[in-house]
Design an enzyme around this catalytic site. Structure first.
Site, PDB file in Angstrom:
ATOM      1  CB  ALA A 243      -0.931   0.012   1.215  1.00  0.00           C
ATOM      2  N   GLY A 244       1.895   1.242   0.850  1.00  0.00           N
ATOM      3  CA  GLY A 244       2.785   2.400   0.936  1.00  0.00           C
ATOM      4  C   GLY A 244       3.537   2.619  -0.372  1.00  0.00           C
TER       5      GLY A 244
HETATM    6  P1  ADP Z   1       2.612   1.224   4.562  1.00  0.00           P
HETATM    7  O1  ADP Z   1       2.178   0.138   3.624  1.00  0.00           O
HETATM    8  O2  ADP Z   1       3.911   1.858   4.160  1.00  0.00           O
HETATM    9  O3  ADP Z   1       2.552   0.877   6.019  1.00  0.00           O
HETATM   10  P2  ADP Z   1       0.050   2.598   4.848  1.00  0.00           P
HETATM   11  O4  ADP Z   1      -0.486   1.343   5.446  1.00  0.00           O
HETATM   12  O5  ADP Z   1      -0.017   3.840   5.665  1.00  0.00           O
HETATM   13  O6  ADP Z   1       1.547   2.423   4.331  1.00  0.00           O
HETATM   14  O7  ADP Z   1      -0.748   2.815   3.470  1.00  0.00           O
HETATM   15  C1  ADP Z   1      -0.415   3.821   2.539  1.00  0.00           C
HETATM   16  C2  ADP Z   1      -1.682   4.479   2.016  1.00  0.00           C
HETATM   17  O8  ADP Z   1      -2.500   3.505   1.344  1.00  0.00           O
HETATM   18  C3  ADP Z   1      -2.576   5.081   3.100  1.00  0.00           C
HETATM   19  O9  ADP Z   1      -2.213   6.429   3.375  1.00  0.00           O
HETATM   20  C4  ADP Z   1      -3.959   4.988   2.476  1.00  0.00           C
HETATM   21  O10 ADP Z   1      -4.204   6.106   1.626  1.00  0.00           O
HETATM   22  C5  ADP Z   1      -3.870   3.720   1.631  1.00  0.00           C
HETATM   23  N1  ADP Z   1      -4.389   2.573   2.410  1.00  0.00           N
HETATM   24  C6  ADP Z   1      -3.674   1.688   3.153  1.00  0.00           C
HETATM   25  N2  ADP Z   1      -4.471   0.789   3.767  1.00  0.00           N
HETATM   26  C7  ADP Z   1      -5.744   1.114   3.400  1.00  0.00           C
HETATM   27  C8  ADP Z   1      -7.046   0.577   3.688  1.00  0.00           C
HETATM   28  N3  ADP Z   1      -7.214  -0.494   4.495  1.00  0.00           N
HETATM   29  N4  ADP Z   1      -8.126   1.181   3.120  1.00  0.00           N
HETATM   30  C9  ADP Z   1      -7.989   2.255   2.315  1.00  0.00           C
HETATM   31  N5  ADP Z   1      -6.796   2.813   2.004  1.00  0.00           N
HETATM   32  C10 ADP Z   1      -5.688   2.259   2.536  1.00  0.00           C
END
Ligand code: ADP
Length: 297
Positions: A243-244
């Site tokens: 996601a990140g």
């Molecule tokens: P990482 O994978 O680096 O830990 P995050 O979990 O913060 O990063 O996810 C990065 C971005 O992806 C978030 O800011 C959000 O916009 C999106 N995202 C992540 N998880 C979700 C979710 N469960 N539902 C909707 N958007 C998500």
């Protein structure tokens, strides 16, 4: 174009009923290989959205290296400046996933750990027309510092995703336009458990623009002058891997296309949301058509 300076790994994944004890041999289930590494993931994330992407990195002169290069190329990433290093194996991640969904991961950086400032300076010509330079911390800091310095020299937006988190020098922070940590990374970098206190601490350390990703809560962004929040899109998450990386790639692609920071953040959130609705890392990264369709809904 966007320049991504970072890692390429082959993820070797085996399913197990349970994790082995020390000294124990287990029979595992299915085995699969997947292209990964935060650098390659972010490069592919931006390239799938139609951005011209050039990657700077190293792989080994081995079968994994050859397939990492050809997979990145098939997604449109220019790998001219990914060097095949005869002195090291390609980076790999050994991953076991148990039935209850728990992972163990061992990363052998291999050739990624040998990316040097000289490798980056050797590619200086490609920085001249770069819109954005994207970096993470799976390659040596000296290479990251060289990339940030060249990005600044040629007026590109410099974007650092400080993962895996480690302490950063004030010089490096001063060359970064957008620092993009998730919450655990912000905690480590700032030494603060509270989100607002962490943001304040990093701004005081000279970070120009801080973007903190908050998973299903979206993102907080802050500079000394302004701050704001972009909510996440509401989706059913099945696998939050990458996601990140999707967020960073889409944010960079937005900026490189001349979009505003807030519009680029929204596109980053949309890419992150689409990615969590699908399994895997690179396979789950959206195309431009998928992103536009999602944003129109
Ligand atoms: P990482 O994978 O680096 O830990 P995050 O979990 O913060 O990063 O996810 C990065 C971005 O992806 C978030 O800011 C959000 O916009 C999106 N995202 C992540 N998880 C979700 C979710 N469960 N539902 C909707 N958007 C998500």
């Amino acid at each position: 174009p966007i320049i991504v300076v970072g890692s390429l790994n082959m993820d070797l994944v085996v399913r197990v009923a349970r994790h082995p004890r020390l000294g124990e041999t287990l029979l595992g289930g299915e085995f699969h290989t997947f292209p990964g590494g935060k650098g390659a993931n972010q490069a592919v994330a931006a390239a799938r959205l139609g951005a011209p992407v050039r990657m700077i990195g190293r792989v080994g002169r081995d079968d994994f290296g050859a397939s990492l290069l050809s997979i990145a190329q098939s997604d449109g990433v220019d790998t001219t400046h990914v060097r095949e290093d005869p002195g090291a194996a390609s980076g790999v991640a050994l991953i076991t996933v148990s039935e209850d969904g728990q992972n163990t991961i061992v990363v052998a950086a291999g050739a990624n750990g040998r990316l040097s400032a000289e490798d980056v300076y050797a590619a200086e010509a490609v920085f001249a027309d770069a819109g954005a330079v994207v970096m993470q911390l799976e390659v040596p800091l000296t290479a990251v510092e060289a990339a940030a310095r060249l990005g600044r020299k040629y007026g590109a937006a410099t974007i650092l995703n400080p993962a895996p988190a480690q302490p950063l020098s004030p010089e490096l922070l001063a060359w970064i336009d957008y620092l993009v940590p998730n919450q655990p990374e912000l905690r480590l970098l700032s030494g603060q458990t509270d989100l607002d206190a962490g943001i304040q601490t990093l701004l005081e350390q000279g970070v120009a623009n801080l973007i903190v990703t908050l998973g299903d809560q979206g993102v907080r962004w802050a500079s000394t002058a302004r701050q704001g929040y972009v909510p996440a899109f509401n989706v059913l998450a099945v696998d939050t891997t990458a996601a990140g990386d999707a967020f960073v790639g889409a944010f960079a692609a937005g900026l490189a296309e001349g979009r505003s920071v807030e519009e680029s953040l929204r596109r980053g959130c949309a890419a992150g949301a689409l990615t969590v609705t699908r399994a895997g890392a690179q396979p789950s990264l959206p195309t431009r058509a998928e992103l536009e369709a999602f944003l129109r809904k």
